[in-house]
Structures are given as C-alpha cells and as structure tokens.
Design an enzyme around this catalytic site. Structure first.
Site, PDB file in Angstrom:
ATOM      1  N   GLU A 125      11.793  -6.579  21.376  1.00 24.51           N
ATOM      2  CA  GLU A 125      12.424  -5.733  22.384  1.00 24.51           C
ATOM      3  C   GLU A 125      12.264  -4.248  22.041  1.00 24.51           C
ATOM      4  O   GLU A 125      11.916  -3.440  22.915  1.00 24.51           O
ATOM      5  CB  GLU A 125      13.923  -6.062  22.503  1.00 24.51           C
ATOM      6  CG  GLU A 125      14.210  -7.494  22.901  1.00 24.51           C
ATOM      7  CD  GLU A 125      14.407  -8.436  21.718  1.00 24.51           C
ATOM      8  OE1 GLU A 125      15.108  -9.443  21.888  1.00 24.51           O
ATOM      9  OE2 GLU A 125      13.861  -8.164  20.619  1.00 24.51           O
ATOM     10  N   CYS A 167      19.433  -8.909  19.743  1.00 19.17           N
ATOM     11  CA  CYS A 167      20.399  -8.656  18.680  1.00 19.17           C
ATOM     12  C   CYS A 167      21.110  -7.336  19.003  1.00 19.17           C
ATOM     13  O   CYS A 167      20.698  -6.615  19.920  1.00 19.17           O
ATOM     14  CB  CYS A 167      19.686  -8.591  17.330  1.00 19.17           C
ATOM     15  SG  CYS A 167      18.705  -7.088  17.092  1.00 19.17           S
ATOM     16  N   CYS A 213      18.657  -4.392  19.246  1.00 21.47           N
ATOM     17  CA  CYS A 213      17.788  -4.436  20.426  1.00 21.47           C
ATOM     18  C   CYS A 213      18.570  -4.160  21.703  1.00 21.47           C
ATOM     19  O   CYS A 213      18.089  -3.429  22.578  1.00 21.47           O
ATOM     20  CB  CYS A 213      17.088  -5.785  20.505  1.00 21.47           C
ATOM     21  SG  CYS A 213      15.905  -6.054  19.162  1.00 21.47           S
TER      22      CYS A 213
END
Length: 188
Positions: free
Chosen positions: A81, A109, A112
């Site tokens: 990402e 996460c 990201c």
C-alpha cells in the site's frame, strides 16, 4: 483457482440489487485483477501475498499496482500500500490522491492505513484481514476502520471483500514455503 484453509474459493460475487450491484461488480472486477496480479508472484523465487492497486474512483481507470518489497528494498515500510501510494503521488506529481480508491489483498496495517489517510484517498477496499495475516506474520492488531475512525480525514474502508480469494494467496504452497525464510513470520 486458488484455495485456502477457509474452504474452496468461489469466483461468484454476492447478488446485490440496483446501484449496489454495479458498485460490487466493479469492486469484484478490480479486486480479481489485483488478486491475479499478486498471485503471479507465486511463480517467482520471491512470492508475495500483499498487493495493492490504485484506481480512479469515478472512472475506474487503473493508475498502478504494487507488491510489498520489504526484503528487496531492505525497508520495513515497503508495504504494498505504501509503495503504491508513493508511486502514485510521484506519477501524478501531487500529494493528494483525492478521487482515487486503494484496493489491497490484505487489510492495511496502521502504517498503511495512516498513509492512505494522509494521501486523501476516497476509499480503501481490502481482502484478507489483519487477523488472517497474523496467522503467518507478526501484526499490529488495530483494524483499518479504527485508524480511519480516529482521524479527522474522510476515507471509506470496505472489507473484508473477496476475503477467501485473497487469503488463498497466503496459503498457497509456494507462499508457505517462502514464508518459512521470512524474519517476520510467526514463530510457533
């Protein structure tokens, strides 16, 4: 067809109605393309289960795709990402990705998702969950929806979407073999 320990992967999408049908069909088409792109890495020496694509929200025109490359770049922030967002802002020569949607094979996460928020993406659509990834890798257990909810930036987070198809990349035999060599893998 990919399979996961969640069962046989179905390529059929849900049967929504009206405008929702069109949106889900577009999402299914875009996520399927990302899954195919990411799954191609399973035939390489360094397979990777994390893929991301940035698409123009209104037109659906793809801007770019990326895979995670933490080991290849010796950079713990080289998640799919973040790499996609970095490349997109450089390609567009602007900091804002307003008007774009991020598709990703796994729930972003916190790093990201924060990057997606800072970039001003309209929407994030993810497949497998952080919990799914945590079966194989260490994870920070904060859902993307929570990161988005705690910010004052607007970004719709949709997922899990096509979870089984995305998770099948994680459980593919070539991926499982490769994961045994990764320093971030879960130790049993």
């Amino acid at each position: 067809m990919l399979r996961s320990d969640m069962g046989v992967v179905s390529t059929a999408s849900p049967r929504p109605i009206g405008k929702q049908k069109t949106k889900l069909n577009r999402d299914a088409e875009r996520m399927s393309a990302l899954i195919a792109f990411t799954a191609r890495s399973l035939r390489t020496e360094r397979p990777r289960p994390f893929g991301a694509a940035i698409v123009h929200t209104r037109t659906g025109k793809p801007l770019l795709r990326a895979l995670n490359n933490v080991a290849g770049e010796s950079d713990p922030s080289a998640h799919a990402e973040v790499r996609a967002i970095r490349r997109a802002t450089k390609r567009l020569k602007q900091l804002s990705l307003d008007g774009y949607t991020l598709y990703t094979t796994c729930e972003p996460c916190p790093m990201c998702m924060s990057t997606a928020l800072w970039a001003g993406l309209d929407r994030v659509v993810y497949g497998a969950t952080i919990e799914d990834a945590n079966h194989h890798f260490s994870q920070i257990q904060i859902p993307a929806t929570e990161i988005a909810a705690r910010s004052d930036m607007n970004c719709i987070v949709d997922g899990p979407f096509m979870r089984e198809e995305c998770y099948a990349i994680f459980t593919h035999p070539n991926m499982l073999r490769a994961m045994r060599r990764w320093s971030t893998r879960k130790r049993k």
